[in-house]
Design an enzyme around this catalytic site. Sequence first.
Site, PDB file in Angstrom:
ATOM      1  N   ARG A   1      34.140  22.663   5.289  1.00 58.18           N
ATOM      2  CA  ARG A   1      34.348  22.132   3.938  1.00 58.18           C
ATOM      3  C   ARG A   1      33.110  21.339   3.565  1.00 58.18           C
ATOM      4  O   ARG A   1      32.978  20.169   3.938  1.00 58.18           O
ATOM      5  CB  ARG A   1      35.615  21.267   3.912  1.00 58.18           C
ATOM      6  CG  ARG A   1      36.881  22.114   3.918  1.00 58.18           C
ATOM      7  CD  ARG A   1      38.092  21.291   4.276  1.00 58.18           C
ATOM      8  NE  ARG A   1      37.978  20.796   5.658  1.00 58.18           N
ATOM      9  CZ  ARG A   1      38.833  19.953   6.231  1.00 58.18           C
ATOM     10  NH1 ARG A   1      39.845  19.493   5.548  1.00 58.18           N
ATOM     11  NH2 ARG A   1      38.655  19.569   7.476  1.00 58.18           N
TER      12      ARG A   1
ATOM     13  N   ASP B   1      30.229  19.286   1.470  1.00 58.01           N
ATOM     14  CA  ASP B   1      30.248  18.196   0.488  1.00 58.01           C
ATOM     15  C   ASP B   1      29.622  18.604  -0.838  1.00 58.01           C
ATOM     16  O   ASP B   1      28.964  19.643  -0.934  1.00 58.01           O
ATOM     17  CB  ASP B   1      29.425  17.012   1.031  1.00 58.01           C
ATOM     18  CG  ASP B   1      30.189  16.227   2.071  1.00 58.01           C
ATOM     19  OD1 ASP B   1      31.401  16.027   1.897  1.00 58.01           O
ATOM     20  OD2 ASP B   1      29.552  15.824   3.065  1.00 58.01           O
TER      21      ASP B   1
ATOM     22  N   TYR C   1      24.231  25.377  10.690  1.00 59.25           N
ATOM     23  CA  TYR C   1      23.687  24.726   9.494  1.00 59.25           C
ATOM     24  C   TYR C   1      22.162  24.724   9.560  1.00 59.25           C
ATOM     25  O   TYR C   1      21.582  24.738  10.655  1.00 59.25           O
ATOM     26  CB  TYR C   1      24.147  23.265   9.412  1.00 59.25           C
ATOM     27  CG  TYR C   1      25.564  23.045   8.939  1.00 59.25           C
ATOM     28  CD1 TYR C   1      25.839  22.919   7.588  1.00 59.25           C
ATOM     29  CD2 TYR C   1      26.617  22.946   9.844  1.00 59.25           C
ATOM     30  CE1 TYR C   1      27.131  22.689   7.137  1.00 59.25           C
ATOM     31  CE2 TYR C   1      27.925  22.719   9.412  1.00 59.25           C
ATOM     32  CZ  TYR C   1      28.169  22.589   8.048  1.00 59.25           C
ATOM     33  OH  TYR C   1      29.454  22.359   7.603  1.00 59.25           O
TER      34      TYR C   1
ATOM     35  N   ARG D   1      23.851  15.621   8.239  1.00 56.59           N
ATOM     36  CA  ARG D   1      23.047  14.775   7.357  1.00 56.59           C
ATOM     37  C   ARG D   1      22.672  13.450   8.027  1.00 56.59           C
ATOM     38  O   ARG D   1      21.574  12.921   7.825  1.00 56.59           O
ATOM     39  CB  ARG D   1      23.789  14.519   6.044  1.00 56.59           C
ATOM     40  CG  ARG D   1      23.848  15.761   5.159  1.00 56.59           C
ATOM     41  CD  ARG D   1      24.847  15.621   4.027  1.00 56.59           C
ATOM     42  NE  ARG D   1      24.578  14.437   3.217  1.00 56.59           N
ATOM     43  CZ  ARG D   1      25.409  13.979   2.275  1.00 56.59           C
ATOM     44  NH1 ARG D   1      26.566  14.608   2.045  1.00 56.59           N
ATOM     45  NH2 ARG D   1      25.102  12.919   1.575  1.00 56.59           N
TER      46      ARG D   1
END
Lengths: 244, 244
Positions: A50, A52, A110, A197
């Site tokens: 999910r 951001d 990612y 992040r």
Amino acid sequence: MSRYRLTIEYDGRPFMGWQRQNHGPSVQGAIEDAIEQIIGERCTLHAAGRTDAGVHALAMVAHVDTNSGLPPFRLMEALNARLRPQPIGILDASIAPGFHARFDCIRRRYRYHIVNRRTDLTWQHGLAWRVTVPLDAEAMHDAARLLTGCHDFSTFRSTKCQSLSPIKTLDRLDVIRTGSDIHIHAEARSFLHHQVRSMVGCLKFIGTGQWTAADLETALLARNRAALALNAPPDGLWFVGADY
Amino acid sequence: MSRYRLTIEYDGRPFMGWQRQNHGPSVQGAIEDAIEQIIGERCTLHAAGRTDAGVHALAMVAHVDTNSGLPPFRLMEALNARLRPQPIGILDASIAPGFHARFDCIRRRYRYHIVNRRTDLTWQHGLAWRVTVPLDAEAMHDAARLLTGCHDFSTFRSTKCQSLSPIKTLDRLDVIRTGSDIHIHAEARSFLHHQVRSMVGCLKFIGTGQWTAADLETALLARNRAALALNAPPDGLWFVGADY
């Protein structure tokens, strides 16, 4: 009832994130609305990750159950026609009995993209993080070795994270520079909320020399969000793929 | 009077092209206006290539003469501040006495980006050409051998082309596929107007099987615009660099 597996690309810029929201556009909401318009059923989409607000995906994987009986290629074509001009594209659809996009996923991949230069971004605006201070990508890559493997990642975890445990195994964290582009590749079975992040934010501190590798280790061992250097902006984060 | 050499990146989507126009925004016009606002002089920018509407640049090279005496770094910073939020970025600036961005250029490098898939583009919308029919990139690369070297490229030349001669030497035309991305690399001392897009249009016909390599040779030898298969859209074309 048939289960469809979908592979989805999206530009995260106009969305509040993957998850359906009452207060703004979401990727999940856009696709669920399109499905309802096509087959008249209200369905729930389940995704591998999910993302951001402002985070992008090259190949998000999701599943959805419907009674429509539509061949998957027809569903894909109808969804792409309905989703236009929103920047969401269904790249692939198939029938996948028993498949669960979230629980069956064994690896999430990612990529974080930094453009290391003074000049503002042009065509990449919102698609990468511009860092104006020169970064030492080799030092970032070396320090990233401290984060791979099994650790308590509490420092790198959003206060809103719903994961049962802060302990995760990070399989890959590579920092690769090509000219002014720095790509950070992160792979794990699963990640905490904001983990990529947060790791990128700390690696940026290593790259500028504000932090040494020892500072990164101290932050990791603190197991405390307050020890975090910086949470990198969503712009540079791309969900690249999910493996099953 | 000092001559400044500038390296410029831009997203071609909002512009009528490089060249100053009376009827809409241009890259040249935006930068010349910014220079006038900064130093109060009206200057003319000379570029290595004058890209069409919707064509992008990663590193266009240009020069401009001013009496300002501004250090080049200061000029670059001031230009970038003034140009914001237009998607034009000055990547580099230096003092370059006697340098001519157009006439001294010995090689122009372009890249054309095709995304070969059914699904609409999302974040790449306007930045690449989506071709839905499967393309045989190897056949395209093989056929491209017919176009390299010195030829009369009249078939691949816009009717508006101002070049004195249609005879050009094409040093490189490589077609490289990575997944659904096809990149076509073109290099020459100089190109005719629309030459890259026209060559790409014909290679697309090769890739779909609508044309054989023999058809491409016939089109080249016709030396006639009417023999062209297709002019590829500007979206996928990137000016990558200029060599001196």
